[in-house]
Design a protein around this motif. Structure first.
Motif, PDB file in Angstrom:
ATOM      1  N   PRO A 180      14.675  34.720  18.068  1.00 39.47           N
ATOM      2  CA  PRO A 180      13.453  34.571  18.872  1.00 39.47           C
ATOM      3  C   PRO A 180      12.622  33.375  18.403  1.00 39.47           C
ATOM      4  O   PRO A 180      12.240  33.300  17.224  1.00 39.47           O
ATOM      5  N   PRO A 181      12.333  32.428  19.270  1.00 36.93           N
ATOM      6  CA  PRO A 181      11.565  31.244  18.866  1.00 36.93           C
ATOM      7  C   PRO A 181      10.216  31.563  18.244  1.00 36.93           C
ATOM      8  O   PRO A 181       9.801  30.918  17.274  1.00 36.93           O
ATOM      9  N   ALA A 182       9.508  32.565  18.772  1.00 33.67           N
ATOM     10  CA  ALA A 182       8.171  32.873  18.247  1.00 33.67           C
ATOM     11  C   ALA A 182       8.236  33.331  16.796  1.00 33.67           C
ATOM     12  O   ALA A 182       7.451  32.880  15.948  1.00 33.67           O
ATOM     13  N   LEU A 183       9.168  34.215  16.481  1.00 35.72           N
ATOM     14  CA  LEU A 183       9.259  34.752  15.121  1.00 35.72           C
ATOM     15  C   LEU A 183       9.721  33.678  14.140  1.00 35.72           C
ATOM     16  O   LEU A 183       9.236  33.620  13.003  1.00 35.72           O
ATOM     17  N   TRP A 184      10.646  32.849  14.554  1.00 37.04           N
ATOM     18  CA  TRP A 184      11.098  31.786  13.659  1.00 37.04           C
ATOM     19  C   TRP A 184      10.049  30.686  13.512  1.00 37.04           C
ATOM     20  O   TRP A 184       9.937  30.061  12.447  1.00 37.04           O
ATOM     21  N   ALA A 185       9.258  30.432  14.541  1.00 37.01           N
ATOM     22  CA  ALA A 185       8.173  29.456  14.416  1.00 37.01           C
ATOM     23  C   ALA A 185       7.161  29.915  13.377  1.00 37.01           C
ATOM     24  O   ALA A 185       6.655  29.114  12.576  1.00 37.01           O
ATOM     25  N   ILE A 186       6.876  31.230  13.360  1.00 37.13           N
ATOM     26  CA  ILE A 186       5.965  31.784  12.355  1.00 37.13           C
ATOM     27  C   ILE A 186       6.580  31.650  10.968  1.00 37.13           C
ATOM     28  O   ILE A 186       5.919  31.235  10.015  1.00 37.13           O
ATOM     29  N   GLU A 187       7.856  32.002  10.837  1.00 39.71           N
ATOM     30  CA  GLU A 187       8.514  31.950   9.537  1.00 39.71           C
ATOM     31  C   GLU A 187       8.582  30.532   8.982  1.00 39.71           C
ATOM     32  O   GLU A 187       8.464  30.322   7.773  1.00 39.71           O
ATOM     33  N   LEU A 188       8.767  29.536   9.858  1.00 37.57           N
ATOM     34  CA  LEU A 188       9.004  28.158   9.409  1.00 37.57           C
ATOM     35  C   LEU A 188       7.755  27.290   9.419  1.00 37.57           C
ATOM     36  O   LEU A 188       7.816  26.129   9.020  1.00 37.57           O
ATOM     37  N   SER A 189       6.618  27.825   9.847  1.00 40.31           N
ATOM     38  CA  SER A 189       5.388  27.037   9.877  1.00 40.31           C
ATOM     39  C   SER A 189       4.986  26.604   8.467  1.00 40.31           C
ATOM     40  O   SER A 189       4.907  27.427   7.542  1.00 40.31           O
ATOM     41  N   GLN A 190       4.703  25.326   8.295  1.00 39.89           N
ATOM     42  CA  GLN A 190       4.269  24.823   6.998  1.00 39.89           C
ATOM     43  C   GLN A 190       2.921  25.412   6.612  1.00 39.89           C
ATOM     44  O   GLN A 190       2.682  25.766   5.458  1.00 39.89           O
ATOM     45  N   VAL A 191       2.025  25.557   7.597  1.00 39.62           N
ATOM     46  CA  VAL A 191       0.694  26.103   7.321  1.00 39.62           C
ATOM     47  C   VAL A 191       0.783  27.551   6.856  1.00 39.62           C
ATOM     48  O   VAL A 191       0.008  27.991   5.998  1.00 39.62           O
ATOM     49  N   LEU A 192       1.750  28.300   7.392  1.00 39.03           N
ATOM     50  CA  LEU A 192       1.877  29.722   7.074  1.00 39.03           C
ATOM     51  C   LEU A 192       2.851  29.989   5.937  1.00 39.03           C
ATOM     52  O   LEU A 192       3.144  31.144   5.629  1.00 39.03           O
ATOM     53  N   SER A 193       3.352  28.935   5.296  1.00 39.53           N
ATOM     54  CA  SER A 193       4.459  29.089   4.338  1.00 39.53           C
ATOM     55  C   SER A 193       4.090  29.918   3.117  1.00 39.53           C
ATOM     56  O   SER A 193       4.968  30.524   2.495  1.00 39.53           O
ATOM     57  N   GLU A 194       2.810  29.987   2.760  1.00 35.75           N
ATOM     58  CA  GLU A 194       2.389  30.743   1.586  1.00 35.75           C
ATOM     59  C   GLU A 194       1.779  32.096   1.954  1.00 35.75           C
ATOM     60  O   GLU A 194       1.250  32.788   1.093  1.00 35.75           O
ATOM     61  N   THR A 195       1.845  32.451   3.228  1.00 35.06           N
ATOM     62  CA  THR A 195       1.241  33.715   3.661  1.00 35.06           C
ATOM     63  C   THR A 195       2.273  34.834   3.666  1.00 35.06           C
ATOM     64  O   THR A 195       3.477  34.606   3.703  1.00 35.06           O
ATOM     65  N   LYS A 196       1.764  36.082   3.623  1.00 34.41           N
ATOM     66  CA  LYS A 196       2.614  37.245   3.843  1.00 34.41           C
ATOM     67  C   LYS A 196       2.755  37.449   5.350  1.00 34.41           C
ATOM     68  O   LYS A 196       1.756  37.376   6.080  1.00 34.41           O
ATOM     69  N   ILE A 197       3.966  37.693   5.806  1.00 37.74           N
ATOM     70  CA  ILE A 197       4.167  38.050   7.207  1.00 37.74           C
ATOM     71  C   ILE A 197       4.909  39.388   7.230  1.00 37.74           C
ATOM     72  O   ILE A 197       5.985  39.529   6.673  1.00 37.74           O
ATOM     73  N   ILE A 198       4.289  40.367   7.864  1.00 40.90           N
ATOM     74  CA  ILE A 198       4.760  41.755   7.825  1.00 40.90           C
ATOM     75  C   ILE A 198       4.945  42.249   9.253  1.00 40.90           C
ATOM     76  O   ILE A 198       4.028  42.148  10.076  1.00 40.90           O
ATOM     77  N   ALA A 199       6.107  42.798   9.533  1.00 41.09           N
ATOM     78  CA  ALA A 199       6.407  43.298  10.868  1.00 41.09           C
ATOM     79  C   ALA A 199       6.329  44.818  10.920  1.00 41.09           C
ATOM     80  O   ALA A 199       6.807  45.499  10.007  1.00 41.09           O
ATOM     81  N   GLU A 200       5.737  45.330  11.991  1.00 46.07           N
ATOM     82  CA  GLU A 200       5.994  46.711  12.386  1.00 46.07           C
ATOM     83  C   GLU A 200       7.251  46.620  13.258  1.00 46.07           C
ATOM     84  O   GLU A 200       7.169  46.251  14.432  1.00 46.07           O
ATOM     85  N   PRO A 201       8.443  46.895  12.700  1.00 49.14           N
ATOM     86  CA  PRO A 201       9.696  46.477  13.340  1.00 49.14           C
ATOM     87  C   PRO A 201      10.207  47.430  14.416  1.00 49.14           C
ATOM     88  O   PRO A 201      11.357  47.859  14.403  1.00 49.14           O
ATOM     89  N   TRP A 202       9.342  47.756  15.339  1.00 41.91           N
ATOM     90  CA  TRP A 202       9.716  48.525  16.522  1.00 41.91           C
ATOM     91  C   TRP A 202       8.677  48.252  17.599  1.00 41.91           C
ATOM     92  O   TRP A 202       7.669  47.581  17.366  1.00 41.91           O
ATOM     93  N   ASP A 203       8.935  48.713  18.819  1.00 45.86           N
ATOM     94  CA  ASP A 203       7.928  48.593  19.870  1.00 45.86           C
ATOM     95  C   ASP A 203       7.934  49.853  20.720  1.00 45.86           C
ATOM     96  O   ASP A 203       8.656  50.819  20.416  1.00 45.86           O
ATOM     97  N   GLY A 204       7.137  49.862  21.768  1.00 47.57           N
ATOM     98  CA  GLY A 204       7.012  51.043  22.595  1.00 47.57           C
ATOM     99  C   GLY A 204       8.090  51.170  23.646  1.00 47.57           C
ATOM    100  O   GLY A 204       8.099  52.136  24.412  1.00 47.57           O
ATOM    101  N   GLY A 205       9.020  50.213  23.683  1.00 46.15           N
ATOM    102  CA  GLY A 205      10.092  50.244  24.667  1.00 46.15           C
ATOM    103  C   GLY A 205      11.424  50.667  24.105  1.00 46.15           C
ATOM    104  O   GLY A 205      12.457  50.549  24.772  1.00 46.15           O
ATOM    105  N   GLY A 206      11.440  51.142  22.853  1.00 46.43           N
ATOM    106  CA  GLY A 206      12.664  51.648  22.249  1.00 46.43           C
ATOM    107  C   GLY A 206      13.413  50.676  21.378  1.00 46.43           C
ATOM    108  O   GLY A 206      14.465  51.016  20.829  1.00 46.43           O
ATOM    109  N   LEU A 207      12.904  49.458  21.201  1.00 52.31           N
ATOM    110  CA  LEU A 207      13.561  48.489  20.321  1.00 52.31           C
ATOM    111  C   LEU A 207      13.177  48.787  18.876  1.00 52.31           C
ATOM    112  O   LEU A 207      11.994  48.763  18.521  1.00 52.31           O
ATOM    113  N   TYR A 208      14.170  49.080  18.030  1.00 54.90           N
ATOM    114  CA  TYR A 208      13.937  49.503  16.650  1.00 54.90           C
ATOM    115  C   TYR A 208      14.732  48.584  15.731  1.00 54.90           C
ATOM    116  O   TYR A 208      15.962  48.542  15.786  1.00 54.90           O
TER     117      TYR A 208
END
Length: 516
Positions: A180-208
């Motif tokens: 997914p471009p959005a998730l990889w853009a967050i992971e690879l952003s230089q500005v965000l490189s020192e931040t914690k990124i935490i996922a709630e790894p499911w959604d309300g449509g059944g994707l787990y």
């Protein structure tokens, strides 16, 4: 800011704030059974993604929103505490086709939302909130990234927890994307490189996606940890294999993804569900005040009320509940991964059995600081068990168990039941698990015993040449003797240890000269 000393005393290293983006806290969602108007209390319905919420400002009439937020972040940083924001990019407050037009719907509806191809006026909904943000459209990805970078560069926050993050991995037609471009853009952003990124790894449509969330930096809320530990501590049988995995950092989930135990956010409770006190006080949810005939919220909570539903005057029931709380906190803090606590659990805050209090801006959801002053036993234990985790590097190792051996020949983990080397992996009735944990880099060897059977049992202890076992933790003991400070450990004179029913025990191996 006023509660920073409380956080420091407990040993908290980061706070995760529920959404602070501006949202409408005046809209009446429905009316409760008693006629009380119910509003959005948690804030998971944003419309101002670059603005601190007005309702959280001390002096909103002075338009000091940004200054107040920055002052809070600075104060937490001075106290050595990081700030993590819970962010919502899976849906917006514009709702479905009948909702209001606030921003995105009027600007670029087909870019910002997933729409049904056979009827572009209708919204796909993978969130349960009426719409689903089309995060992987280039324009939307750019918006999300700029928003996150703004909060880092302008407000110096330390990371983000993404609500229903799996929705952000959906592409055209709502299908799951491998990259997914959005998730990889967050992971690879230089500005965000020192931040914690935490996922709630499911959604309300059944994707787990627990254990397979796209990317390598992403930490993930470990839902199986929550459920397995709840079931084990309440006394469910046949879970020792799962509990061994959870204690070791959930290698069954994360090792195949080639990430680390520190990618696992371990938790037993969070804002969404029972509080820790309610987990040991209610068998069933009690959400009638939400005005939905108790149909909302999770139906299965893996809870146990210790014999009485709700508050009890029985001293026996109360003692058992306190012990169960200590058991849950102990397993959480003695497991590899990153432990997360729900605010208020340290003083037995209750939501009166409500496991979905998102619309309760009242005593149901508020933290009762008078209760915090009264409840000293659990508060003290929480502080000390956090310190216990920090005392031994074994529990904080950023690696899975590999059976490597230390200089004393002790493996990093050896699993047992009541008998040494007999963990009972295939025993459907097993409710006990023990482990010898080899210490490295100057750490002592440890022996962990978990007896979730209702009766006491004798556990064999391994022999470590030149060392004797000392008790550090035993949740069956009364306060404050259940958790002993360094130098106060009690020697074990026998080659077995009697663990009371429903208890967690930790022993430390110290050189013989301490006992002589």
């Amino acid at each position: 800011m006023e509660k920073i000393p409380e956080l420091q005393r407990l040993g908290i290293t980061a706070v995760e704030l529920l959404p602070v983006f501006d949202f409408d806290d005046t809209q009446v969602l429905r009316t409760g059974p008693d006629g009380t108007p119910l509003r959005n209390y948690w804030g998971y319905d944003p419309y101002g993604f670059f603005a601190p919420h007005t309702g959280y400002c001390a002096e909103p009439h002075l338009a000091h929103h940004i200054t107040e937020f920055r002052d809070m972040v600075k104060a937490l940083h001075r106290a050595g505490i990081e700030v993590i924001l819970d962010v919502v990019f899976n849906h917006t407050s514009e709702g479905n086709e009948y909702g209001p037009t606030i921003s995105f719907r009027g600007a670029a509806n087909e870019a910002y939302y997933h729409l049904w191809p056979q009827d572009r006026s209708r919204y796909m909904d993978f969130t349960g909130c009426g719409n689903a943000v089309n995060a992987n459209h280039p324009m939307v990805t750019k918006f999300i990234l700029e928003c996150l970078e703004y909060w880092v560069t302008e407000h110096h926050v330390d990371g983000f927890r993404f609500d229903l993050a799996s929705e952000m991995s959906r592409g055209p037609m709502g299908y799951e994307m491998a990259v997914p471009p959005a998730l990889w853009a967050i992971e690879l952003s230089q500005v965000l490189s020192e931040t914690k990124i935490i996922a709630e790894p499911w959604d309300g449509g059944g994707l787990y996606q627990v254990g397979r969330f796209p990317g390598k930096r992403w930490a993930q809320w470990n839902g199986p940890f929550r459920d397995d530990v709840r079931r084990f501590v309440r006394g469910d049988a046949g879970l020792v294999g799962e509990i061994a995995s959870r204690i070791g950092g959930s290698a069954d989930l994360f090792f195949p993804q080639q990430v680390l135990p520190t990618n696992s956010i371990n938790f037993v409770t969070c804002h969404d569900g029972f509080t820790l006190n309610d987990l040991v006080s209610y068998n069933h949810k009690h959400n009638h005040a939400n005005g939905e005939a108790n149909a909302d919220g999770a139906h299965e909570n893996f809870s146990w009320n210790c014999g009485v539903e709700g508050p009890s005057d029985s001293e026996e029931v109360e003692r058992l509940r306190v012990r169960q709380i200590k058991n849950l906190l102990s397993v959480l803090m003695l497991s590899r991964g990153v432990p997360m606590l729900l605010a208020g659990d340290e003083f037995r805050n209750s939501q009166q059995g409500n496991n979905n209090a998102y619309c309760q801006d009242n005593e149901v959801s508020w933290l009762d600081w008078e209760q915090a002053e009264k409840e000293t036993e659990v508060r003290s234990f929480t502080e000390r068990v956090i310190a216990l985790r920090k005392r031994f590097k074994t529990f904080r190792e950023p690696r899975f168990f590999t059976e490597r051996r230390n200089e004393r020949g002790i493996a990093d983990v050896t699993w047992h039941g009541t008998r040494l080397d007999c963990p009972g992996w295939d025993d459907d009735e097993a409710r006990v698990l023990a482990a010898t944990l080899g210490g490295f880099q100057g750490d002592p060897d440890l022996h962990l015993i978990m007896n979730m059977y209702h009766l006491g049992l004798d556990f064999e202890l391994p022999d470590i040449d030149g060392h004797r076992w000392y008790r550090v933790l035993d949740t069956a003991c009364g306060a404050p003797r259940e958790l002993l400070a360094p130098g106060q450990e009690e020697p074990i004179e026998a080659d077995t240890f009697h663990a009371h029913g429903r208890s967690v025990v930790l022993l430390v191996a110290l050189p013989d000269e301490k006992g002589t």
